[in-house]
Scaffold this motif. Structure first.
Motif, PDB file in Angstrom:
ATOM      1  N   ARG A   1       0.851  -1.332   0.212  1.00  0.00           N
ATOM      2  CA  ARG A   1      -0.109  -0.078  -0.113  1.00  0.00           C
ATOM      3  C   ARG A   1       0.818   1.220   0.053  1.00  0.00           C
ATOM      4  O   ARG A   1       0.381   2.279  -0.730  1.00  0.00           O
ATOM      5  CB  ARG A   1      -1.192   0.024   1.233  1.00  0.00           C
ATOM      6  CG  ARG A   1      -0.552   0.512   2.634  1.00  0.00           C
ATOM      7  CD  ARG A   1      -1.467   0.356   3.496  1.00  0.00           C
ATOM      8  NE  ARG A   1      -1.216   0.811   4.822  1.00  0.00           N
ATOM      9  CZ  ARG A   1      -1.590   2.042   5.166  1.00  0.00           C
ATOM     10  NH1 ARG A   1      -2.104   2.721   4.734  1.00  0.00           N
ATOM     11  NH2 ARG A   1      -1.033   2.283   6.504  1.00  0.00           N
ATOM     12  N   ARG A   2       1.832   1.126   0.612  1.00  0.00           N
ATOM     13  CA  ARG A   2       2.816   2.208   0.689  1.00  0.00           C
ATOM     14  C   ARG A   2       3.651   2.414  -0.921  1.00  0.00           C
ATOM     15  O   ARG A   2       3.656   3.700  -1.067  1.00  0.00           O
ATOM     16  CB  ARG A   2       4.156   2.180   1.545  1.00  0.00           C
ATOM     17  CG  ARG A   2       3.468   2.390   3.023  1.00  0.00           C
ATOM     18  CD  ARG A   2       4.657   2.218   4.088  1.00  0.00           C
ATOM     19  NE  ARG A   2       4.509   2.614   5.439  1.00  0.00           N
ATOM     20  CZ  ARG A   2       3.453   1.762   6.326  1.00  0.00           C
ATOM     21  NH1 ARG A   2       2.791   1.126   5.539  1.00  0.00           N
ATOM     22  NH2 ARG A   2       3.312   2.383   7.461  1.00  0.00           N
ATOM     23  N   MET A   3       3.897   1.538  -1.588  1.00  0.00           N
ATOM     24  CA  MET A   3       4.449   1.331  -2.726  1.00  0.00           C
ATOM     25  C   MET A   3       3.264   2.061  -3.609  1.00  0.00           C
ATOM     26  O   MET A   3       3.551   3.152  -4.522  1.00  0.00           O
ATOM     27  CB  MET A   3       4.780  -0.013  -3.341  1.00  0.00           C
ATOM     28  CG  MET A   3       5.894  -0.489  -2.741  1.00  0.00           C
ATOM     29  SD  MET A   3       6.770  -1.758  -3.742  1.00  0.00           S
ATOM     30  CE  MET A   3       5.588  -2.894  -3.881  1.00  0.00           C
ATOM     31  N   ILE A   4       2.128   1.902  -3.573  1.00  0.00           N
ATOM     32  CA  ILE A   4       1.143   2.365  -4.365  1.00  0.00           C
ATOM     33  C   ILE A   4       0.840   3.781  -4.236  1.00  0.00           C
ATOM     34  O   ILE A   4       0.931   4.686  -5.159  1.00  0.00           O
ATOM     35  CB  ILE A   4      -0.381   1.561  -4.240  1.00  0.00           C
ATOM     36  CG1 ILE A   4      -0.295   0.404  -4.650  1.00  0.00           C
ATOM     37  CG2 ILE A   4      -1.500   2.386  -4.957  1.00  0.00           C
ATOM     38  CD1 ILE A   4      -1.428  -0.621  -4.621  1.00  0.00           C
ATOM     39  N   ASN A   5       0.969   3.999  -2.884  1.00  0.00           N
ATOM     40  CA  ASN A   5       0.773   5.417  -2.601  1.00  0.00           C
ATOM     41  C   ASN A   5       1.907   6.337  -3.218  1.00  0.00           C
ATOM     42  O   ASN A   5       1.895   7.478  -3.444  1.00  0.00           O
ATOM     43  CB  ASN A   5       0.557   5.499  -0.991  1.00  0.00           C
ATOM     44  CG  ASN A   5       0.328   6.905  -0.514  1.00  0.00           C
ATOM     45  OD1 ASN A   5      -0.778   7.748  -0.859  1.00  0.00           O
ATOM     46  ND2 ASN A   5       1.115   7.703   0.054  1.00  0.00           N
ATOM     47  N   THR A   6       3.075   5.940  -3.040  1.00  0.00           N
ATOM     48  CA  THR A   6       4.368   6.447  -3.264  1.00  0.00           C
ATOM     49  C   THR A   6       4.415   7.006  -5.052  1.00  0.00           C
ATOM     50  O   THR A   6       4.391   8.179  -5.291  1.00  0.00           O
ATOM     51  CB  THR A   6       5.667   5.704  -2.830  1.00  0.00           C
ATOM     52  OG1 THR A   6       5.603   5.784  -1.508  1.00  0.00           O
ATOM     53  CG2 THR A   6       6.840   6.507  -3.462  1.00  0.00           C
ATOM     54  N   LEU A   7       3.661   6.045  -5.531  1.00  0.00           N
ATOM     55  CA  LEU A   7       3.596   5.980  -7.200  1.00  0.00           C
ATOM     56  C   LEU A   7       2.638   7.020  -7.304  1.00  0.00           C
ATOM     57  O   LEU A   7       2.857   7.814  -8.383  1.00  0.00           O
ATOM     58  CB  LEU A   7       3.478   4.550  -7.703  1.00  0.00           C
ATOM     59  CG  LEU A   7       4.562   3.464  -7.699  1.00  0.00           C
ATOM     60  CD1 LEU A   7       4.116   2.310  -7.935  1.00  0.00           C
ATOM     61  CD2 LEU A   7       5.776   4.311  -8.482  1.00  0.00           C
ATOM     62  N   ALA A   8       1.592   7.049  -6.651  1.00  0.00           N
ATOM     63  CA  ALA A   8       0.448   7.819  -7.300  1.00  0.00           C
ATOM     64  C   ALA A   8       0.656   9.267  -6.659  1.00  0.00           C
ATOM     65  O   ALA A   8       0.363  10.178  -7.567  1.00  0.00           O
ATOM     66  CB  ALA A   8      -0.810   7.500  -6.410  1.00  0.00           C
ATOM     67  N   VAL A   9       1.410   9.436  -5.726  1.00  0.00           N
ATOM     68  CA  VAL A   9       1.601  10.866  -5.332  1.00  0.00           C
ATOM     69  C   VAL A   9       2.678  11.307  -6.118  1.00  0.00           C
ATOM     70  O   VAL A   9       2.611  12.526  -6.653  1.00  0.00           O
ATOM     71  CB  VAL A   9       2.188  10.847  -3.637  1.00  0.00           C
ATOM     72  CG1 VAL A   9       2.608  12.420  -3.559  1.00  0.00           C
ATOM     73  CG2 VAL A   9       0.981  10.575  -2.768  1.00  0.00           C
ATOM     74  N   ASP A  10       3.743  10.726  -6.531  1.00  0.00           N
ATOM     75  CA  ASP A  10       4.736  10.867  -7.428  1.00  0.00           C
ATOM     76  C   ASP A  10       4.283  11.438  -8.910  1.00  0.00           C
ATOM     77  O   ASP A  10       4.340  12.535  -9.481  1.00  0.00           O
ATOM     78  CB  ASP A  10       5.868   9.927  -7.459  1.00  0.00           C
ATOM     79  CG  ASP A  10       6.903  10.310  -8.458  1.00  0.00           C
ATOM     80  OD1 ASP A  10       7.855  11.157  -7.975  1.00  0.00           O
ATOM     81  OD2 ASP A  10       6.943  10.080  -9.670  1.00  0.00           O
ATOM     82  N   LEU A  11       3.318  10.532  -8.889  1.00  0.00           N
ATOM     83  CA  LEU A  11       2.682  10.967 -10.405  1.00  0.00           C
ATOM     84  C   LEU A  11       1.728  12.054 -10.576  1.00  0.00           C
ATOM     85  O   LEU A  11       1.694  12.589 -11.507  1.00  0.00           O
ATOM     86  CB  LEU A  11       1.723   9.599 -10.978  1.00  0.00           C
ATOM     87  CG  LEU A  11       1.008   9.428 -12.135  1.00  0.00           C
ATOM     88  CD1 LEU A  11       1.713   9.993 -13.380  1.00  0.00           C
ATOM     89  CD2 LEU A  11       0.144   8.173 -12.255  1.00  0.00           C
ATOM     90  N   ILE A  12       1.224  12.511  -9.373  1.00  0.00           N
ATOM     91  CA  ILE A  12       0.101  13.678  -9.354  1.00  0.00           C
ATOM     92  C   ILE A  12       1.014  14.621  -9.385  1.00  0.00           C
ATOM     93  O   ILE A  12       1.052  15.824 -10.090  1.00  0.00           O
ATOM     94  CB  ILE A  12      -0.726  13.391  -8.251  1.00  0.00           C
ATOM     95  CG1 ILE A  12      -1.501  12.677  -8.217  1.00  0.00           C
ATOM     96  CG2 ILE A  12      -1.253  14.849  -7.657  1.00  0.00           C
ATOM     97  CD1 ILE A  12      -2.358  12.366  -6.709  1.00  0.00           C
ATOM     98  N   GLU A  13       2.209  14.705  -8.731  1.00  0.00           N
ATOM     99  CA  GLU A  13       3.187  15.944  -8.787  1.00  0.00           C
ATOM    100  C   GLU A  13       3.875  16.265  -9.767  1.00  0.00           C
ATOM    101  O   GLU A  13       3.988  17.413 -10.334  1.00  0.00           O
ATOM    102  CB  GLU A  13       4.415  15.634  -7.394  1.00  0.00           C
ATOM    103  CG  GLU A  13       3.464  15.985  -5.893  1.00  0.00           C
ATOM    104  CD  GLU A  13       4.404  15.416  -4.932  1.00  0.00           C
ATOM    105  OE1 GLU A  13       5.422  14.934  -4.986  1.00  0.00           O
ATOM    106  OE2 GLU A  13       3.881  15.620  -3.792  1.00  0.00           O
TER     107      GLU A  13
END
Ligand code: MG
Length: 373
Positions: A244-256
């Protein structure tokens, strides 16, 4: 909900449907698209289709249905954070895998080989074919009659020769234009979804082990963080807390990164999006980390001998079915026999591509098992 950004797709500006219909009474155009997809036959079949594992290998693995729901959930988060059209992003995500054959990538490769002399087979084009033509549900038209924008999002890539046949929808491939940011994000949400759930399913199946993953940066970093927060954690909880941390990191990075790209390109309208370079992207560092994970999965999971045994069997099933129907179209169900009169190989490919894993196995048994009726 926050107001849409200037570069978001807006339902009221939609380029419309192939067959004109009155505007929906209580939904947006893209909500209607999403609802049509959810009610389609092809969508229901996703429950019994797989990406890596064959459906009957276990009840706990992802299917294409749960994968599509996970992708939709990820892309809705991305779209909302960037004030893009969440309904459109969801409609694209839920349709993105409709055209997949049974048995995942092995099935697609096998069917493409069978169709080599007849125009090939490509799951992405097949998704479009399903929503444009193959679904038989409405009185006034074939297919689901989705909006241009949802269809544009479904068609991720397309060879120039095929693009010319597709008219307006294919033009962007010839002119080098981009699709909406909603569509761009959907492709990356797809990658976030399958890489992470393949880690989870790979561990669950025992085909990959935790100690192997410790060599992979993105896993090691997040697993260490989980162990710091929960020193006694292990087993399923460690896996999920890490994934879940990996998914969150990828999603937040993608947004930014996407937000930075939109700003840097001076994008102020949807027209700008179409003309700009690719806007949805991971940062360079995250992109590298994500690639390392992909390579790991490719080497250790997709090429695992137990997976390869399954894919070789899948290939045989698809080849046998295709050959049997080519030899005698009278073996096809009546609606495909009718289609076969116009284009025999394509009708057979449509029939086979529509099968679920278990249906293909049963159909093979029905046609080839001696002593079985
Ligand atoms: Mg997918």
């Amino acid at each position: 909900m926050a107001e849409l950004a200037a570069y978001a797709v807006r339902g009221e500006n939609s380029r419309g449907r192939r067959h004109a219909e009155p505007a929906p009474a209580a939904r947006s155009e893209f909500q209607r698209d999403r609802d049509r997809v959810v009610h389609s036959t092809a969508f229901r079949r996703l429950e019994y289709k797989t990406q890596v594992f064959v459906n009957h290998e276990g009840d706990l693995f992802r299917t294409r249905l749960t994968h599509s729901i996970e992708v939709a959930q990820i892309v809705r988060t991305l779209a909302r954070a960037l004030r893009l059209n969440e309904d459109l992003a969801e409609a694209i995500a839920l349709s993105h895998d409709l055209g997949h054959t049974p048995f995942g990538h092995a099935g697609q490769e096998a069917l493409n080989d069978c169709m080599r002399e007849h125009g090939g087979f490509e799951h992405n084009l097949q998704s479009l074919r399903i929503v444009d033509l193959l679904e038989e549900r409405y009185g006034g038209f074939d297919g689901l009659n989705l909006t241009y924008e949802t269809r544009e999002g479904i068609l991720k890539h397309c060879a120039p020769a095929r693009a010319r046949e597709l008219g307006e929808l294919g033009r962007r491939f010839l002119e080098g234009r981009r699709p909406s940011v909603e569509a761009q994000l959907c492709n990356l949400a797809d990658e976030i979804g399958y890489n992470n759930h393949d880690v989870d399913d790979g561990l669950r199946s025992g085909l990959i082990g935790l100690e192997q993953l410790e060599a992979i940066g993105i896993w090691r970093r997040h697993a260490a963080e989980v162990r710091r927060a929960f020193p006694d954690i292990g087993g399923r909880r460690l896996i999920h807390e890490t994934v879940r941390r990996m998914i969150n990191t990828l999603a937040v990075d993608l947004i930014e990164e996407t937000r930075r790209n939109i700003l840097a390109a001076g994008v102020a309208s949807l027209e700008d999006v179409y003309r700009a370079p690719q806007l949805a992207a991971f940062s360079q560092a995250t992109h590298e980390e994500h690639r390392e994970l992909k390579r790991f999965l490719n080497r250790n999971l997709y090429q695992h001998y137990q997976v390869l045994r399954m894919t070789s069997k899948a290939r045989r099933i698809i080849n046998d079915l295709f050959a049997a129907f080519m030899q005698d179209t009278r073996l096809l169900p009546p609606q495909y026999q009718r289609r076969a009169q116009a284009d025999k190989p394509r009708a057979i490919a449509d029939y086979i591509a529509g099968m679920t894993d278990r249906y293909a196995i049963r159909e093979h048994r029905r046609l080839f098992a001696v002593g079985e009726i």
